[in-house]
Enzyme design. Structure first.
Site, short mmCIF file in Angstrom:
data_model
loop_
_atom_site.label_atom_id
_atom_site.label_comp_id
_atom_site.label_asym_id
_atom_site.label_seq_id
_atom_site.Cartn_x
_atom_site.Cartn_y
_atom_site.Cartn_z
N LEU A 104 -6.86 -2.11 4.21
CA LEU A 104 -7.06 -1.02 5.18
C LEU A 104 -5.80 -0.19 5.34
O LEU A 104 -5.86 0.97 5.73
CB LEU A 104 -7.45 -1.61 6.54
CG LEU A 104 -8.85 -2.25 6.60
CD1 LEU A 104 -9.00 -3.07 7.87
CD2 LEU A 104 -9.92 -1.17 6.53
N GLY A 105 -4.66 -0.81 5.07
CA GLY A 105 -3.41 -0.07 5.20
C GLY A 105 -2.24 -1.00 4.99
O GLY A 105 -2.41 -2.21 4.89
N GLY A 155 2.29 -1.29 5.96
CA GLY A 155 3.54 -0.73 6.43
C GLY A 155 4.67 -1.44 5.73
O GLY A 155 4.46 -2.04 4.68
N LYS A 156 5.86 -1.41 6.33
CA LYS A 156 7.04 -2.00 5.69
C LYS A 156 6.91 -3.51 5.51
O LYS A 156 7.26 -4.07 4.48
CB LYS A 156 8.27 -1.71 6.55
CG LYS A 156 9.19 -0.68 5.90
CD LYS A 156 10.55 -0.67 6.62
CE LYS A 156 11.14 0.73 6.60
NZ LYS A 156 11.82 1.09 7.83
N VAL A 206 -2.65 -4.93 5.88
CA VAL A 206 -3.83 -5.10 6.73
C VAL A 206 -5.07 -5.07 5.85
O VAL A 206 -5.26 -4.15 5.05
CB VAL A 206 -3.90 -3.99 7.81
CG1 VAL A 206 -5.13 -4.18 8.69
CG2 VAL A 206 -2.63 -3.99 8.66
N LYS A 216 -4.01 -8.49 10.01
CA LYS A 216 -2.68 -7.95 9.73
C LYS A 216 -1.76 -9.12 9.35
O LYS A 216 -1.47 -9.98 10.19
CB LYS A 216 -2.15 -7.22 10.96
CG LYS A 216 -0.76 -6.61 10.77
CD LYS A 216 -0.33 -5.75 11.96
CE LYS A 216 1.06 -5.14 11.73
NZ LYS A 216 1.51 -4.31 12.86
N ASP A 268 6.53 4.01 18.74
CA ASP A 268 6.18 4.40 17.37
C ASP A 268 4.83 5.12 17.35
O ASP A 268 4.01 4.89 16.45
CB ASP A 268 6.16 3.15 16.47
CG ASP A 268 6.36 3.48 14.99
OD1 ASP A 268 6.74 4.64 14.67
OD2 ASP A 268 6.13 2.59 14.15
P1 ADP Z 1 3.05 -1.55 10.31
O1 ADP Z 1 3.78 -2.17 11.43
O2 ADP Z 1 3.38 -2.19 8.99
O3 ADP Z 1 3.11 -0.06 10.28
P2 ADP Z 1 0.33 -1.28 11.32
O4 ADP Z 1 -0.11 -2.16 12.42
O5 ADP Z 1 0.66 0.13 11.66
O6 ADP Z 1 1.54 -1.99 10.56
O7 ADP Z 1 -0.78 -1.30 10.18
C1 ADP Z 1 -0.59 -0.58 8.98
C2 ADP Z 1 -1.82 0.26 8.70
O8 ADP Z 1 -2.97 -0.60 8.55
C3 ADP Z 1 -2.21 1.23 9.80
O9 ADP Z 1 -1.49 2.44 9.71
C4 ADP Z 1 -3.71 1.40 9.54
O10 ADP Z 1 -3.94 2.30 8.46
C5 ADP Z 1 -4.13 0.01 9.08
N1 ADP Z 1 -4.61 -0.79 10.24
C6 ADP Z 1 -3.83 -1.47 11.12
N2 ADP Z 1 -4.58 -2.07 12.08
C7 ADP Z 1 -5.87 -1.76 11.81
C8 ADP Z 1 -7.12 -2.07 12.44
N3 ADP Z 1 -7.18 -2.82 13.54
N4 ADP Z 1 -8.26 -1.58 11.89
C9 ADP Z 1 -8.20 -0.81 10.77
N5 ADP Z 1 -7.05 -0.48 10.13
C10 ADP Z 1 -5.89 -0.94 10.62
MG MG Z 2 2.29 1.38 11.56
#
Ligand code: ADP
Ligand code: MG
Length: 320
Positions: A30-31, A33-34, A38, A53, A149
């Site tokens: 789904l995504g 980050g560093k 997810v 996550k 953030d």
């Molecule tokens: P990071 O701290 O690495 O930035 P995030 O919590 O922002 O982590 O998650 C990274 C990405 O994963 C998000 O920008 C989003 O695209 C996806 N994502 C995170 N949480 C969810 C969720 N609950 N449902 C769907 N996608 C999610």
């Molecule tokens: Mg993020």
């Protein structure tokens, strides 16, 4: 040792059994980050979908378990607010902690921010979503939590088409205000950080309000107001509050929207609008411009608010 402003006392049970005993990974990422990936998953017992996550406990050689506990603690605290992503369960392995989160299937609002006309937000959409973001952030601020953030990658949608409701995610940088004394180690994403962060001045709930100003600007115009050719230029634009409010950029957008953004992109944090003040701004008030608030948009506004939270609006705004 705790870092400043972190809450590390958590109530959620940390499960040590294998995550895959209870969940099926759907492969679809789904995504990321560093330090996190997810992935979509299904809970075997219920068939319900969640977003898992996966957070690495060691980052750059340092133990970051307490940072992750802080993230969990904030999610626990915000459980009562419908616009903060729900936390279902937590698992721990040798190398990772896995947060099983409510799945926000519509993805990041980032996509609609950079989209072409037919997929981009209308001002009416932005008004509805801005109210939800502000409702979630006002809840955090009332509880002395700053997100630190807020950006389009950390604001998700329950569904993209039809446009659903927002969910605030990523509390990895969040801090509790009453415990902060030092902030130099914390830095958000260049385009969205407030001038006080760049100047190593104290952060406060107003720091989030700056980011919301940038966020709403991007949602309405598709342009990032301070983005320069490099980091230095971006930082210079921020500290000079060098921002384009021209007719060209805001074509077809109400002057109330511009006024709203101007109340947030103010250098002095004490003079910036608070989340509560924003919620009372005429831009978000149907009586100020009924054509931007239809009945359907109003009825979708606050879906499942508790009584103490909700401020019912007239479904049939009469023109002034
Ligand atoms: P990071 O701290 O690495 O930035 P995030 O919590 O922002 O982590 O998650 C990274 C990405 O994963 C998000 O920008 C989003 O695209 C996806 N994502 C995170 N949480 C969810 C969720 N609950 N449902 C769907 N996608 C999610
Ligand atoms: Mg993020």
């Amino acid at each position: 040792m705790n870092k400043n402003g972190m809450v590390t006392e958590i109530h959620t049970k940390i499960r040590k059994e294998p995550f895959t005993a209870n969940y099926e990974l759907l492969g679809k990422e789904l995504g990321r980050g560093k330090f996190a990936v997810v992935k979509k998953c299904t809970e075997k017992a219920t068939g319900k979908q969640y977003a898992a996550k996966f957070l690495r406990k060691r980052r750059k050689g340092a133990d970051c378990r307490m940072d992750i506990f802080n993230e969990i603690a904030v999610l626990e605290l915000a459980k009562a607010n419908p616009y903060v992503v729900g936390l279902h369960e937590v698992y721990e392995t040798n190398s990772e902690i896995i947060l099983v989160l409510e799945c926000a299937a519509g993805g990041e609002i980032f996509h609609q921010c950079v989209a072409d006309n037919d997929e981009a937000f209308t001002e009416k959409d932005v008004i509805r979503l801005a109210k939800q973001i502000l409702n979630g952030v006002a809840f955090l601020h009332r509880n002395s939590v700053v997100h630190l953030d807020l950006k389009p990658q950390n604001i998700l949608l329950t569904s993209a088409r039809p446009l659903g409701d927002i969910r605030i995610v990523d509390f990895g940088l969040s801090r509790t205000m009453d415990k902060i004394t030092e902030v130099r180690e914390i830095l958000g994403t260049p385009e969205y950080v407030a001038p006080e962060i760049l100047n190593y001045e104290p952060i406060s709930t107003a720091t989030d309000m700056w980011s919301i100003g940038v966020l709403i600007y991007v949602m309405l115009t598709g342009e990032s107001p301070f983005l320069g050719d490099d980091k230095q230029e971006t930082f210079l634009n921020i500290s000079q509050v060098n921002i384009d409010y021209s007719q060209d950029t805001f074509e077809g957008i109400s002057s109330l929207a511009v006024d709203f953004i101007k109340s947030l992109l103010v250098k002095n944090p004490r003079k910036r609008a608070t989340a509560e003040e924003c919620l009372n701004h005429p831009w978000l008030n149907p009586h100020s411009h009924p054509h931007l608030h239809t009945m359907s948009a109003c009825s979708l506004d606050e879906p499942e608010m508790s009584q103490s939270e909700s401020e019912p609006e007239s479904p049939d705004p009469s023109p002034e």
